[in-house]
Structure formats: structure tokens, C-alpha cells
Design an enzyme around this catalytic site. Sequence first.
Site, PDB file in Angstrom:
ATOM      1  N   THR A 215      -8.689   6.387  -2.538  1.00 46.22           N
ATOM      2  CA  THR A 215     -10.048   5.921  -2.827  1.00 46.22           C
ATOM      3  C   THR A 215     -11.035   7.055  -2.621  1.00 46.22           C
ATOM      4  O   THR A 215     -12.123   7.038  -3.188  1.00 46.22           O
ATOM      5  CB  THR A 215     -10.444   4.731  -1.935  1.00 46.22           C
TER       6      THR A 215
ATOM      7  N   LYS B 180      -9.043  13.736   4.324  1.00 49.34           N
ATOM      8  CA  LYS B 180      -8.182  12.545   4.286  1.00 49.34           C
ATOM      9  C   LYS B 180      -7.215  12.663   5.458  1.00 49.34           C
ATOM     10  O   LYS B 180      -7.135  13.731   6.073  1.00 49.34           O
ATOM     11  CB  LYS B 180      -7.419  12.446   2.968  1.00 49.34           C
ATOM     12  N   ARG B 181      -6.500  11.604   5.779  1.00 49.40           N
ATOM     13  CA  ARG B 181      -5.487  11.714   6.824  1.00 49.40           C
ATOM     14  C   ARG B 181      -4.594  12.928   6.545  1.00 49.40           C
ATOM     15  O   ARG B 181      -4.342  13.261   5.392  1.00 49.40           O
ATOM     16  CB  ARG B 181      -4.598  10.460   6.855  1.00 49.40           C
TER      17      ARG B 181
ATOM     18  N   LYS C 242       0.292  14.300   1.299  1.00 44.84           N
ATOM     19  CA  LYS C 242      -1.041  14.604   0.767  1.00 44.84           C
ATOM     20  C   LYS C 242      -1.213  16.109   0.519  1.00 44.84           C
ATOM     21  O   LYS C 242      -2.157  16.533  -0.131  1.00 44.84           O
ATOM     22  CB  LYS C 242      -2.119  14.075   1.705  1.00 44.84           C
TER      23      LYS C 242
ATOM     24  N   LYS D 191     -14.684   8.162  -4.675  1.00 40.70           N
ATOM     25  CA  LYS D 191     -15.987   8.460  -4.053  1.00 40.70           C
ATOM     26  C   LYS D 191     -16.500   9.820  -4.502  1.00 40.70           C
ATOM     27  O   LYS D 191     -17.689   9.985  -4.791  1.00 40.70           O
ATOM     28  CB  LYS D 191     -15.864   8.451  -2.528  1.00 40.70           C
TER      29      LYS D 191
ATOM     30  N   HIS E 224       0.792  -1.236   0.000  1.00 39.65           N
ATOM     31  CA  HIS E 224       0.000   0.000   0.000  1.00 39.65           C
ATOM     32  C   HIS E 224       0.814   1.271   0.000  1.00 39.65           C
ATOM     33  O   HIS E 224       0.244   2.359  -0.010  1.00 39.65           O
ATOM     34  CB  HIS E 224      -0.918   0.047   1.220  1.00 39.65           C
TER      35      HIS E 224
HETATM   36  C1  PLP Z   1     -12.233   6.872   1.686  1.00 39.19           C
HETATM   37  C2  PLP Z   1     -11.768   7.224   3.028  1.00 39.19           C
HETATM   38  C3  PLP Z   1     -10.413   7.459   3.257  1.00 39.19           C
HETATM   39  C4  PLP Z   1      -9.378   7.417   2.165  1.00 39.19           C
HETATM   40  O1  PLP Z   1      -9.282   8.705   1.589  1.00 39.19           O
HETATM   41  P1  PLP Z   1      -8.058   9.113   0.638  1.00 39.19           P
HETATM   42  O2  PLP Z   1      -8.474  10.448   0.127  1.00 39.19           O
HETATM   43  O3  PLP Z   1      -7.999   8.102  -0.443  1.00 39.19           O
HETATM   44  O4  PLP Z   1      -6.852   9.169   1.472  1.00 39.19           O
HETATM   45  C5  PLP Z   1     -10.008   7.797   4.538  1.00 39.19           C
HETATM   46  N1  PLP Z   1     -10.891   7.896   5.541  1.00 39.19           N
HETATM   47  C6  PLP Z   1     -12.208   7.695   5.355  1.00 39.19           C
HETATM   48  C7  PLP Z   1     -13.126   7.841   6.503  1.00 39.19           C
HETATM   49  C8  PLP Z   1     -12.694   7.345   4.104  1.00 39.19           C
HETATM   50  O5  PLP Z   1     -14.002   7.130   3.947  1.00 39.19           O
END
Ligand code: PLP
Length: 806
Positions: free
Chosen positions: A654, A546-547, A552, A658, A355
Site C-alpha cells: 500500500t 517499509k518493514r 522486500k 501512497k 495477506h
Molecule cells: C503504508 C504503510 C506501510 C505499508 O508499506 P508497504 O510499502 O506497502 O510495505 C507500513 N508502515 C506504515 C507506517 C505505513 O504507513
Amino acid sequence: MATIESATEKGLQARIVDALVHRIGKDAQAALPHDWLAATIYALRDDIIERWMISSKAAHAAGAKRVYYLSLEFLIGRLLRDALSNLGVSEEVRAALAEHGVDLDEIEEIEPDAALGNGGLGRLAACFMESLATLDIPAYGYGIRYVNGMFRQRIDDGWQVELPENWLAHGNPWEFERRESAYRIGFGGEVIGDIDGRIEWRPAEQVIATAVDTPIVGWRGKRVNTLRLWNAFPVDPIRLDAFNAGDHAGALAEQVRAESLVRVLYPADSTAAGQELRLRQEYFFSAASIQDILRRHMQYHGDIRTLPDKVAIQLNDTHPAVSVAELMRLLMDDHGLELPDAWTITRKTFGYTNHTLLPEALESWPLPLFERMLPRHMQIIYAINAMVLREARLSKKLDESAISAISLIDEGGERRVRMANLAFAGAHSVNGVAALHTELMKQTVFADFHRLYPERINNKTNGVTPRRWLLECNPGLTDLIREAIGDRFMDDAEELVDLAAFATDGAFAERVGAIKRANKEALANHLRVHMGIRLDPAAMFDVQIKRIHEYKRQLLNLIETVALYDQIRSHPERDWMPRVKIFGGKAAPSYHNAKLIIKLANDIARRVNSDPSVGGLLKVVFVPNYNVSLAEKIIPAADLSEQISTAGMEASGTGNMKFALNGALTIGTLDGANIEIKDRVGDDNIVIFGLTADEVAEKRANGYNPREVIEGSRELQQAVSAIASGVFSPDDPGRYADLIGGLYDHDWFMVAADFESYSHAQRAVDQRWSDPSQWQASAIRNIANVGWFSSDRTIAEYAKDIWGVL
Ligand SMILES: *Cc1c(COP(=O)(O)O)cnc(C)c1O
């Protein structure tokens, strides 16, 4: 199945009241919302249990191969809406509750979020579990039942504060405790060989792992699979002699030690004790899972040698990599196989998913720690290593430095056990999670392994479940799509492509716009109630959730926000497009710069939001405690999706998928799955900027002078010096001096290098926003073309190429 079909409205209603009375012990008058929530789950569970049993009996009868997904994280979020929707009983249950004056939405909203994960890796595991059930693949997820999970984030005066997440405070009606599925897990001690060559590991310490099962319902209730999470108990809960002698704490020490295994996800590993706990957790859940898998295999099939025909184990990153050594141990020490046979079976059984390429995320353990905790496994790892290195030498493909790079033991400096190398060597398949990431794996971290085993690395681009991330989180859009193209997309997300024909239909585009607007109003309302902030739903909602991590590049977004703030104030006469910048995300507790970036976002928000001179043109919000439930509210309300990582550093992402599925346009770099999203939605429906992965590598190799870049751009220079000099932190003007100093000094993440390109891209976004019909057309083309990013497609690929099921 009959129970669901025959469950009239009255039937369900009666069952909910029945659960309320008999399981919770309250009547409808006395019941509180939590009681209704639990009663609804209990009533639903009865239907789920039947399907669950049918699913496992069918798999048994067919002698089916089972898939086991081992993951330290399962970020499953709330389950009620998911189960109702997948069983197709949402409206029935809504009506049943309404008879008692109870609002389904309200009780869904109080279900705690199972935050058993940190970010994308854990959410991927959750999407995969749902898709495995949807595709009718017999599968188990294995992980840890953390009592407190990932911390709950509070923002105090702009700073992140970590609090324990108490998600089990009201019990968990989804769970089934399986005390009979219990295993002893050993730690430490010594290894004894007898004269017959039999080897026995005598652990110094043992804990008991017991299973807690949660049913995972697939789409249309076709199949129910099991998420099996391990709980830990001491062998002796109390030492009565010590207790009676007055040492009350000492008498319970074993209990405390066992409980600490399942307390939190990612205990800080900055101390030796923290590191040790982390390795203990990894071994604990790996060993319990492998023992459980072997027990089931022997019970159903009776022959250990058929293991790879009946069992596929997928390692979600390196956290469960010690499973490779554990399976070898059980095959040799318990089942009497010779080393080479055990190794052949092991390699056929495991697949490993990588990952990240970040060096700090490639786990390795100090050899003395590993050997002390797992002495038998250490012997086995030496034996595996000897085989692998011999194979490498015989192949003549690798020179000595390449051979030391693939060694399972890092001999440079303090010796360490390399878990990624163990996982790679022990698996027949090693996959990356997006096309670029897989290529980079071949060129960088696993270049030498790839030369030795050129068939092993393969790509499986991530996906997200369209049930949770479209049908459930965006019912308005779902209804509109059904009206336009029918229901087929609900069973096959790639059918969304029929929607592309509507991109130029003005009336349809307006309706898509109206749904987005309603979702934005709902989010604005939620944030007004919970944060006391007022947002204008007519403004562009520009979202980065996101984190928090430097790669990022929330910092790039924040610097651009400051630059925009300057520009708006200097040129109020220009035609600015009103924006709301929404941030959210947790920082690892020991990650100093990430926490500082959260503070900066909050400092900027306070300043900008209270400055009357920007009018309603710019607002900045940091939403606390980002989690799955918040994502489900924010994503359907987003206009712009920020996917701006330094190219080459985001394995897939991911979140990007979404957002696109919910009609947001992406502003992003050519990184991770952004590249594949661009290929599908088309260059005109995404805004790409910045250096490519090759260009980043080239700049890092050939020297790059960020100071020159910053000083060469008036806009960038003004923004960073405003931050560095304390304009946003008058209470502590030096707060950001080091953070910004880092940009001048090395700027590893290429914030300065990409700033100008990003800023231009943002003005191009403004341009597009000024033409709503063009914007809506692009939004529709995004929705229409990202069905491929369904985790059903991803899982089907794993099933065919890696697991040999389907
Ligand atoms: C989808 C999701 C992530 C991943 O987000 P990225 O933008 O791909 O880092 C992290 N936390 C939650 C709660 C999510 O639903």
C-alpha cells in the site's frame, strides 16, 4: 450536528479553555503543550460523541447489518489531524488556539503515534476503518489495546535497538472505557459432557476482557464508527491470603498474567512461552469480540438464526481465525444449535482475507498446545474437519494427497492445527489483496481448496484513504489540485483523473514541482533537527520505507547504492544526478538478517556521507523508528518510490499507492499492486524491471546459479565483494560475510538475478530526472490516475461482494 455548525470561533475556543480548566485542571497560563493537546481533543470529542450516538441509533433503528473487522493490528497513527480535517474544523481550531499563542501544528506534532501495528496489514485495517465510516457503513473494528504496542526503534551505532513504546504515558483522551462491556475469557481446563448430551467447558483459568472504544470519524463527519480494543483484567486482582503471608509477587501473579496479554504486539515466538502467549492473545481478542457481537445481535434481533443477515465478520489474516471455532462453540454450547446448522451459520457469517503466501507466515499451532489451552475448540475443529473432509471425498474432486493438504490438522511430523485452513473452511469468501496475489493463491497455497470450492476465492485490491494520504499529509498539493479541478476529487478520488489534462501544462507542472520542493525542504529540515544530517532538497529523494524483510529487498537497493558509489568515484566526469537514498523500517526482533541489513544501511551511510569524493552526488540516510507519522512526512517529499520486492512475494503493498498519489514515480517489479498501478498510470510513467513471478518460479524450480550471475557482472561483483570484505565495516570486516555468502549460495530472493535489470532501470530514472518537465508530467499522470486505489473503492467492493451491505 448543530454543535459543529454553530461552533463559532469563540465557541470552540471557549470549549477548549473549558476542557483545560475543568478536565485537566489548569488555566491557560499554566498549560503545557500536552495540556493544550488534551484540551483540544476533549473539546472536539464532544462534537464527535453526538455524531457517534446518532450513527449508532440510526443503525439500530434501520435494523442494519453491521460489519465487524477483526484484526490483531490497527496502525492508526495520530488521530487529531484526521478528526479535525474530517470534521472540517481545522482552520477554526487553528485560530482558536492561536488566540492563546498556541500553534496547532506544534500540538499535532506531540500527539503520540498509536503504533498498534507492524506494517501494511495494520495500516490497511486503519484505512478501512476510516473508509467504512466515510461510506456510512455501520462497522466496528475489534483488536487489542496494547499498552506498549509495536516496539520503538532506536539506532545505536547503526544497530536496531528495541524499546518499549510508551504511547499511553500522557493518558489517551480519545478513549472511552466501557467497563460494562466485560466478558470472561477462559483458558485450559476440561470439557464435561452430561447425559443429555449437553457439553460444558470448565476452563482452568479466566481473565476478564473489557472494552475501550475509540471513535473513528468518516470524511465530512458523516458517520462515526467504533474501534473497540480489548483490555485484560484478572478475575481476582490480588490474592490477599498470599499477600498477607508475605508472598507479594505471588499474590499479584494473576494480574501480571492478565496484563501480559495486552502488553505488546507480536511477542517473540522463538520460545514455547512466547508461542503460547501469542495464541492466548489471539484467542483472547477473538473470544471477547465474538461474545460482544452475539450479545449485540441477540439484544437487537433476538434470533440467533438471523446472524448472517445482520452480521458480517471479516478476518484480517489468520490471527483471528480461532473465531471460527469460538462462534461454533457459542452456537452449539450456548445457543443449542446442532453441528450442521451452526456450521452453515458460521460459514455465512465469516469472510477471510489472506495477506501473504510466505510459508512462515501461515500460522499453525502445535496440537498439544492448542488442545491444552482450548480443549473444547479442539473438539470442534476435529468435528469441522470431519465435515470438510467428508465433503471433499464426496465431491470426488480431490485425491488423497489433496485431501490431506486441506485438512485442518497437519499430520506430517509434529501434528499442528492449520489456522489458514480453518479460516478458509469457515468462510464463505476468501480474498486476496491484489490481482496477482489472488491468482497465486489459487495456484499455490489454496490450490486444493480452490478446486473444492471454486467460487470462494475473490480479489479485493487494497487501497489507502486519500484523506490521510493526500489531503492531510500534503495540503499544498491538495490546494493546487482544488484550484485546478475543483473539489469533487475530495469526495471521490477517481475524479483526480481530470488532472491528467494538466500534465503538459508547463506552468502547472512547475507549481507541482514547487510544492514537491517545499515538502522536501520540510523533510530535510525535520531530519536536520532530529538526526543532525544535512540534505540537499534539489537532489532526487529516492525512498524505500517499509518493514525490513529480505523479500522486500532493501539489500538489492543497498548493493545498487554501493555500485553507484563506485561508479561515481570511478567516473566523476559523468553527468551524475544527485540522489538522496532514504531508508526506514523496523526489523522483527528475532530476524537476524533483517537487523543486519539495517546495520549495513547505516554502515554504508556513514562511509558514503563522509566521502568528499562523491561530493553532493550521493547521500544515504536511515531514518529511525519508521511509523505512520514519519510516513506522512516522507511520502509527500519523495521523488522516487522503491517497490522492488521479489515478484510473487509482495501480496499488494500500500506504500506504493501512497507514493504515487503524492506524485512520486515508482521503480518497481511486476509484483502485488505495482502491476495494477502500472496499468493505470501507463508504462511511460513508471519504471518496471526484473523477473516476473512466473520467471521467479521457473528459476527456483529449474535451478538457478547466483554465483554465475554475480561473477558475470563486474559491477555487481565489485559491490558485493566490497561489502563482504569489510569495506563498509572496517571495525568488523567479517560482519557481512554470511549475508553476502547467502547470495552466492542460494539467493532465494533473486537479488543477483535482478541486479542488472535494476541497475539499468536506475540509470533510466536518472535520464528522466535530467528532464524536469518530463518528470513533472509523469508525476502529474501518477496523481491523476491512482484515485482508484482509494480504500473507499476497496471497501465498496467488500461491502457489495462479501458483506452484503450497500
Ligand atoms: C503504508 C504503510 C506501510 C505499508 O508499506 P508497504 O510499502 O506497502 O510495505 C507500513 N508502515 C506504515 C507506517 C505505513 O504507513
